[in-house]
Design an enzyme around this catalytic site. Structure first.
Site, short mmCIF file in Angstrom:
data_model
loop_
_atom_site.label_atom_id
_atom_site.label_comp_id
_atom_site.label_asym_id
_atom_site.label_seq_id
_atom_site.Cartn_x
_atom_site.Cartn_y
_atom_site.Cartn_z
N GLU A 47 0.85 -1.20 0.00
CA GLU A 47 0.00 0.00 0.00
C GLU A 47 0.89 1.25 0.00
O GLU A 47 1.94 1.27 0.65
CB GLU A 47 -0.84 -0.03 1.29
CG GLU A 47 -1.74 1.17 1.53
CD GLU A 47 -2.29 1.23 2.96
OE1 GLU A 47 -1.61 0.75 3.89
OE2 GLU A 47 -3.41 1.74 3.14
N ASN A 107 -7.26 5.77 -1.72
CA ASN A 107 -6.12 4.88 -1.44
C ASN A 107 -6.28 3.71 -2.41
O ASN A 107 -7.19 2.90 -2.27
CB ASN A 107 -6.19 4.44 0.02
CG ASN A 107 -4.93 3.74 0.48
OD1 ASN A 107 -4.20 3.18 -0.33
ND2 ASN A 107 -4.69 3.74 1.78
N LYS A 124 -9.60 1.60 -1.84
CA LYS A 124 -9.82 1.08 -0.47
C LYS A 124 -11.23 1.40 0.03
O LYS A 124 -11.70 2.54 -0.05
CB LYS A 124 -8.77 1.69 0.46
CG LYS A 124 -8.69 1.08 1.86
CD LYS A 124 -7.41 1.59 2.54
CE LYS A 124 -7.22 1.13 3.97
NZ LYS A 124 -5.91 1.58 4.51
N GLU A 143 -6.13 8.83 8.01
CA GLU A 143 -6.53 8.31 6.70
C GLU A 143 -7.93 8.78 6.30
O GLU A 143 -8.22 8.95 5.12
CB GLU A 143 -6.50 6.78 6.70
CG GLU A 143 -5.14 6.19 6.42
CD GLU A 143 -5.25 4.72 6.04
OE1 GLU A 143 -5.82 4.40 5.00
OE2 GLU A 143 -4.77 3.88 6.83
N CYS A 169 -4.78 -3.10 3.20
CA CYS A 169 -4.51 -2.89 4.62
C CYS A 169 -5.70 -3.22 5.53
O CYS A 169 -6.02 -4.38 5.71
CB CYS A 169 -4.01 -1.47 4.85
SG CYS A 169 -3.23 -1.23 6.47
N ASN A 194 0.28 -0.88 5.41
CA ASN A 194 1.18 -0.10 6.28
C ASN A 194 0.54 -0.18 7.66
O ASN A 194 -0.53 0.41 7.88
CB ASN A 194 1.21 1.38 5.88
CG ASN A 194 2.03 1.67 4.63
OD1 ASN A 194 3.10 2.28 4.70
ND2 ASN A 194 1.52 1.26 3.49
#
Lengths: 307, 307
Positions: A47, A107, A124, A143, A169, A194
């Protein structure tokens, strides 16, 4: 029958704030060549593989963060990676921050076939962390400020001789992610991550990060009869230590390969995609055994409701 | 805050075909007393805890199997267990085959409070195995002949100072089981099982039975922030060896206690139900982080659909 696909998990060590994209692309190309030398046909990067994990800092004006995002892919800076992969005839999966022409921020992860075509894009769905500045944290996990949760959901694409899905993730902690792909016959899920080792809202979870990472990916693989490739950006990035443990997991849930460092490292496994049918056609024959009649709450409500 | 509940997993060794219910009830009372002597407040017995696992034999006329089922609970034969539990002030969870007045057959589990009241009944949703006689098997797993899959789904009940759910055996392999209870705020899931070590449709799964059992219960616990109590009828029953590994699992997914034999054995753990909130209020705050908008396939289709 066998349908063999040799896959590589190409873990990255930290990317510091001052590392420019050229230097990162150079590292990615090194990992790509390493994977190719081991005869991998598909290499999976983490990612946000082009930059440091920038949601750890807050900026009041989000446009000040624009430089962390990609507005085209490939771009002049990332093109050498695409060219090298095409030359070697190896496919890859790459995560990065995407800024669309409409100004939306995702993302994102893309899948590139061995001929260089971008065959799939995933954005994402499950965005963790927080929306606003939380100055009491030693580092931010904003995020939800930097990325819009995608409404496109989880797709599965015919590629690399199988049925390939993607997630990113935090998606891997939610059984729904795997199941929505499982219901589309997924055979291999590619997942970059991450994951800071320190979880600020509940420190009791810190020593369990490695256990939880393996637990969710191994159960998701088993319960859907699919391979899962989990790939970290690990190590100490800007003072924040992150989980490594990149791994290749079989449809049995068993670990086939795992990195042993938290730096740039490649591990590979030859995956027989037909192994999936040992599970999809027996214990987890969904059509025979699932009971959607009684699963209603899963889609009819978001949070827990106490009656 | 803490809300402590001491729970016992009361594993049974095999029950042979010729063992009568009186002898089994005697064993259950022994386990109950053992659990009580360890100060347990709730003791969990396995699936089909009153008889041998009779779906391993086929009978052409199902009424010939009526004697394996309970038509009332408590019955004169099981009443001593209820009496003893009430006398000691200990609650219990018991699995048995249920034959209703309407002639319906369910694989059932009940929850009995410390005052002797039956406070909850659960009927198995995910029935594994096969519907018809398969004479080529060394032993049958004809649960789908002997039991109707329940349409009542997964409930959660306020009992023992917390929110208690139940599931049975194969239910534990399906993430939907845990999630439907998680969406009702479950804090402890009680699950009995009978799991032959030999899985006839795919022998490659045989050496993984213990791993899979732990994997699904530990991930289900973690992903929903709930305790899970898994209790086996283990050991060699009528020539068929079955998994033991009864265990008490925390909302972190960690194993708190596990049996070390495949016979009658009690293990206990003191469970702080408030531990659930470490997960339910952070990483797995469903209301904040779930995305039912993109989970549609989970309830709209039963089997996998390849497009």
């Amino acid at each position: 029958m066998t349908r063999l696909l040799k896959v590589a998990a190409a873990q990255l060590g930290p990317i510091q704030r001052t590392d420019d994209r050229q230097s990162v692309v150079k590292r990615l190309i090194e990992l790509l060549r390493n994977a190719h030398s081991q005869k991998a046909e598909l290499v999976v990067f983490p990612e946000l593989a082009l930059t440091t994990f920038f949601p750890r800092w807050f900026v009041d004006d989000i446009s000040q963060a624009d430089h962390w995002y990609e507005t085209q892919m490939p771009s002049p800076i990332t093109l050498p990676l695409f060219d090298e992969a095409k030359k070697l005839g190896i496919g890859f999966c790459l995560g990065y921050a995407e800024l669309t022409q409409d100004g939306e921020r995702f993302n994102t992860q893309i899948l590139v076939e061995r001929n260089g075509d971008v065959v799939a894009k995933y954005r994402k769905v499950h965005i963790p962390g927080h929306e606003t500045h939380e100055p009491d944290r030693p580092f931010q996990h904003a995020e939800r400020y930097y990325f819009k949760p995608s409404d496109e959901g989880f797709g599965v694409w015919q590629a690399f001789g199988g049925r390939i899905g993607m997630m990113i993730c935090n998606d891997r902690r939610w059984p729904e992610s795997y199941r929505v792909m499982g219901l589309q016959g997924v055979e291999m899920i590619l997942c970059g991550y991450n994951t800071p080792l320190q979880y600020i809202p509940d420190p009791t979870q810190d020593p369990l990060q490695s256990f939880h990472n393996a637990l969710v990916m191994q159960s998701g693989a088993y319960q859907n009869g699919t391979f899962v490739i989990g790939v970290a950006k690990g190590g100490v990035e800007e003072g924040v230590d992150s989980l490594a443990d990149s791994s290749i997991i079989a449809p049995s849930g068993e670990l086939l390969a795992k990195t042993s460092t938290s730096g740039d490292e490649v591990v590979t496994a030859t995956c027989d995609l037909d192994w999936c049918y040992n599970y999809k056609n027996t214990l987890f024959n969904f059509d025979r055994y699932r009971r959607p009649e009684v699963y209603g709450l899963i889609t009819s409500q978001r949070g827990a409701i106490f009656t």
